[in-house]
Design an enzyme around this catalytic site. Sequence first.
Site, short mmCIF file in Angstrom:
data_model
loop_
_atom_site.label_atom_id
_atom_site.label_comp_id
_atom_site.label_asym_id
_atom_site.label_seq_id
_atom_site.Cartn_x
_atom_site.Cartn_y
_atom_site.Cartn_z
N HIS A 36 10.80 -23.90 20.08
CA HIS A 36 9.55 -23.98 19.84
C HIS A 36 8.92 -24.06 21.20
O HIS A 36 9.16 -24.70 22.01
CB HIS A 36 8.92 -25.01 18.85
CG HIS A 36 10.13 -24.99 17.49
ND1 HIS A 36 9.64 -23.79 16.40
CD2 HIS A 36 10.94 -26.20 16.78
CE1 HIS A 36 9.92 -24.46 15.72
NE2 HIS A 36 10.74 -25.47 15.58
N ARG A 41 -1.80 -13.76 19.76
CA ARG A 41 -1.64 -15.07 19.27
C ARG A 41 -2.50 -16.38 19.98
O ARG A 41 -1.54 -16.79 20.70
CB ARG A 41 -1.35 -15.10 18.36
CG ARG A 41 0.21 -15.81 18.33
CD ARG A 41 1.68 -16.45 17.70
NE ARG A 41 1.45 -16.75 16.77
CZ ARG A 41 1.93 -18.16 16.25
NH1 ARG A 41 3.29 -17.60 16.41
NH2 ARG A 41 2.43 -18.93 15.17
N ASN A 56 5.80 -13.94 13.23
CA ASN A 56 3.87 -13.47 14.20
C ASN A 56 4.72 -13.87 15.76
O ASN A 56 3.66 -14.25 17.16
CB ASN A 56 2.99 -15.25 14.04
CG ASN A 56 2.79 -14.52 12.61
OD1 ASN A 56 2.46 -13.38 12.16
ND2 ASN A 56 2.67 -15.76 11.72
N GLU A 64 17.78 -24.82 18.57
CA GLU A 64 16.46 -24.17 17.72
C GLU A 64 15.01 -24.52 18.45
O GLU A 64 14.94 -25.33 20.19
CB GLU A 64 16.36 -25.72 16.70
CG GLU A 64 14.58 -25.65 16.33
CD GLU A 64 14.45 -26.69 15.28
OE1 GLU A 64 15.16 -27.49 15.27
OE2 GLU A 64 12.96 -26.39 14.54
C1 DQA Z 1 5.84 -22.26 16.78
C2 DQA Z 1 5.59 -23.52 16.11
C3 DQA Z 1 4.94 -22.95 14.30
O1 DQA Z 1 5.25 -24.45 13.88
C4 DQA Z 1 4.24 -21.94 14.18
O2 DQA Z 1 4.06 -21.89 12.44
C5 DQA Z 1 5.11 -20.64 14.78
C6 DQA Z 1 5.33 -20.79 16.32
C7 DQA Z 1 6.39 -22.78 17.92
O3 DQA Z 1 7.40 -22.10 18.96
O4 DQA Z 1 5.68 -23.12 18.59
O5 DQA Z 1 4.65 -19.90 14.95
O6 DQA Z 1 7.02 -22.71 15.96
#
Ligand code: DQA
Length: 143
Positions: free
Chosen positions: A100, A17, A10, A98
């Site tokens: 997010h 989104r 996604n 990592e």
């Molecule tokens: C994400 C956080 C995840 O929990 C979520 O499922 C995502 C995006 C983020 O970049 O904040 O798809 O990895």
Amino acid sequence: MKILVINGPNINMLGIREPELYGKQTYKNLIEQISNHAEELGVDVDFFQSNTEGEIITAIQRAYFSNFDGIIINPAAYTHTSVAILDALKAVQIPTVEVHLTDVDAREDFRKISYVKLIAKKTITGKGFNGYLEALDYLCRDK
Ligand code: DQA
């Protein structure tokens, strides 16, 4: 120095989104911003995005055989479920950051678990696209 930027499910839907969470910029915008920053730093970057767990694992393994020096990964929802992605990163032993986009610790409880965090040298959350740029800086500094 060669860095592979991996994005999970996604992330290709950025801009569409949940814009209130993930912003209005697209995946293409993300790639442009990382590419520009990599050029400033003088490092090579490659990009991989997949909505499929197995393809992400294969990309991690390929990074080993293609001698990548670092991985930046946003495993998206697989962060919270995938022991297989953790094992792939453990197998290749490539320094990994990592990232997010959102502050996962401030969201639903199930997002507080990260398997990848167990191998990552650093986890950056809640900084949007800048998190990826910071990850690049970190991997370059580490070298
Ligand atoms: C994400 C956080 C995840 O929990 C979520 O499922 C995502 C995006 C983020 O970049 O904040 O798809 O990895």
